[in-house]
Design a protein around this motif. Structure first.
Motif, PDB file in Angstrom:
ATOM      1  N   UNK A   1      59.481  36.219  39.070  1.00  0.00           N
ATOM      2  CA  UNK A   1      59.818  35.178  38.095  1.00  0.00           C
ATOM      3  C   UNK A   1      58.683  34.157  38.020  1.00  0.00           C
ATOM      4  N   UNK A   2      58.120  33.834  39.194  1.00  0.00           N
ATOM      5  CA  UNK A   2      56.917  33.014  39.255  1.00  0.00           C
ATOM      6  C   UNK A   2      55.773  33.925  39.686  1.00  0.00           C
ATOM      7  N   UNK A   3      54.708  33.969  38.894  1.00  0.00           N
ATOM      8  CA  UNK A   3      53.576  34.861  39.175  1.00  0.00           C
ATOM      9  C   UNK A   3      52.276  34.156  38.825  1.00  0.00           C
ATOM     10  N   UNK A   4      51.393  34.129  39.798  1.00  0.00           N
ATOM     11  CA  UNK A   4      50.032  33.627  39.590  1.00  0.00           C
ATOM     12  C   UNK A   4      49.063  34.756  39.903  1.00  0.00           C
ATOM     13  N   UNK A   5      48.101  34.969  39.007  1.00  0.00           N
ATOM     14  CA  UNK A   5      47.122  36.041  39.208  1.00  0.00           C
ATOM     15  C   UNK A   5      45.736  35.546  38.820  1.00  0.00           C
ATOM     16  N   UNK A   6      44.755  35.963  39.620  1.00  0.00           N
ATOM     17  CA  UNK A   6      43.360  35.638  39.359  1.00  0.00           C
ATOM     18  C   UNK A   6      42.523  36.889  39.596  1.00  0.00           C
ATOM     19  N   UNK A   7      41.696  37.240  38.630  1.00  0.00           N
ATOM     20  CA  UNK A   7      40.801  38.388  38.710  1.00  0.00           C
ATOM     21  C   UNK A   7      39.365  37.881  38.719  1.00  0.00           C
TER      22      UNK A   7
END
Length: 282
Positions: free
Chosen positions: A58-64
Motif C-alpha cells: 500500500x505504501x511503496x518507495x522505489x529508487x533505480x
C-alpha cells in the motif's frame, strides 16, 4: 428525547469508529514490518534498485540508480514522481509550446540583431583592446587576496571547532552520551540487519597476490558463509575488474526504531551533548 438519544448514539458510533481506525493505524505502524530490498548488478556500470514496502505494498518507495536516477512514491495506487529528471521533463512539455510561439515572433528580431551585431563588432573589438593589462592584474591580485583570507578563516574555524570537540569529548558526562550513542548504533545495525544477503562476485585486482589477499579478507566475515556467497577470484587477469550481482532483503519493525529514538531523546546526557553541539556549530 428519543431523537436526541439517537443522535448521540450515532455520534458515539462515529467517534468510536474514528478512534478504532486511529488505534488500528498506530498498531499497524508499530507492529507491521517495513520490508526493504536492495538488488542489482555491477558490470562496469552500477545498476541498483531500492524498494521499501509496507502493508502489502500500500505504501511503496522505489529508487533505480543506473545512468540516470529515478524515484517514485506510491500510496494507495497513487504515484508521485520524486526524481528531478521526470519533473523537468513534465515542465519542459508545458514549456515547449511557449518556446515555439516565441521562436516564430523572434525570428524577425534575430535578423535585426544580426545586422546590429555586425556593425557593432568592430567597436566591441576596439573596446576590448583598450582594457589595460594593469587593470586585469589588479583584479587578479584582489581575487588572490580574497582566496587567502577565506582559507585563513576556514583554517582558524577548523582549529577552533576541533578544540571544542576535543573539550566536549573529554567531559565525563559527554563520554556517557557517546557510549549511549555507540550502543544505540549497534542496536540499530542489529535491527536493520538484512535477513538475506546473496552475492555473486567475480573479481581481479590485477595481480595474483593481492587477489588472494582480498579473498582472505572476505573469508574472515561469517556473513558470507551464512548466506552462501559465490565468490570467484580471477588470478589470470592483468587489470582490475569486478562483476557482481547481489540481492539484499530485510524487514524493520516501527516499534524498534521508535524505542531506540525515545531512548536517545529521553537520555539527559544526550540532551546535554546535543545542546553543546548545536551551540558550537551556530
Amino acid at each position: 428525547m428519543t431523537v436526541v438519544l439517537l443522535i448521540l448514539k450515532i455520534i458515539g458510533i462515529i467517534l468510536a469508529a474514528l478512534l478504532g481506525t486511529v488505534v488500528l493505524g498506530i498498531l499497524l505502524v508499530l507492529f507491521c514490518p517495513f520490508r526493504y530490498r536492495i538488488w542489482g548488478s555491477y558490470h562496469e556500470k552500477p545498476d541498483i534498485s531500492i524498494r521499501v514496502a509496507w502493508l502489502m505494498c500500500i505504501f511503496l518507495f522505489r529508487m533505480d540508480i543506473t545512468d540516470t536516477q529515478q524515484m517514485y512514491l506510491r500510496i494507495f495506487g497513487f504515484r508521485k514522481n520524486l526524481s528531478r529528471a521526470e519533473k523537468e521533463a513534465e515542465t519542459d512539455a508545458f514549456g515547449e509550446k511557449t518556446e515555439k510561439e516565441n521562436d516564430a515572433s523572434g525570428q524577425f528580431e534575430d535578423t535585426e540583431d544580426a545586422i546590429e551585431t555586425k556593425s557593432s563588432g568592430v567597436s566591441s573589438k576596439s573596446l576590448e583592446k583598450k582594457i589595460s593589462i594593469s587593470q586585469k592584474a589588479k583584479k587578479l591580485w584582489k581575487k588572490m587576496k580574497d582566496i587567502c583570507k577565506k582559507m585563513k578563516r576556514a583554517l582558524s574555524n577548523i582549529k577552533e571547532t576541533a578544540a571544542k570537540i576535543k573539550k566536549l569529548y573529554m567531559d565525563p558526562r559527554n563520554k556517557l552520551a557517546f557510549t549511549k550513542l555507540k550502543q544505540s548504533a549497534v542496536k540499530l545495525f542489529r535491527v536493520l540487519h538484512p535477513k538475506k544477503f546473496r552475492l555473486q562476485l567475480k573479481y581481479s585486482t590485477g595481480s595474483p597476490d593481492t587477489t588472494g589477499q582480498l579473498l582472505g579478507v572476505i573469508a574472515m566475515f561469517p556473513i558470507g558463509y551464512r548466506n552462501g556467497w559465490n565468490i570467484v577470484p580471477d588470478f589470470t587477469a592483468d587489470a582490475f575488474y569486478a562483476d557482481a550481482e547481489f540481492d539484499v532483503r530485510g524487514r524493520v519493525l516501527g516499534i524498534s526504531i521508535i524505542k531506540l529514538a525515545c531512548s536517545i531523546i529521553l537520555d539527559k546526557n544526550c540532551k546535554r551533548l546535543y545542546n553543546k553541539v548545536t551551540s558550537i556549530f551556530k
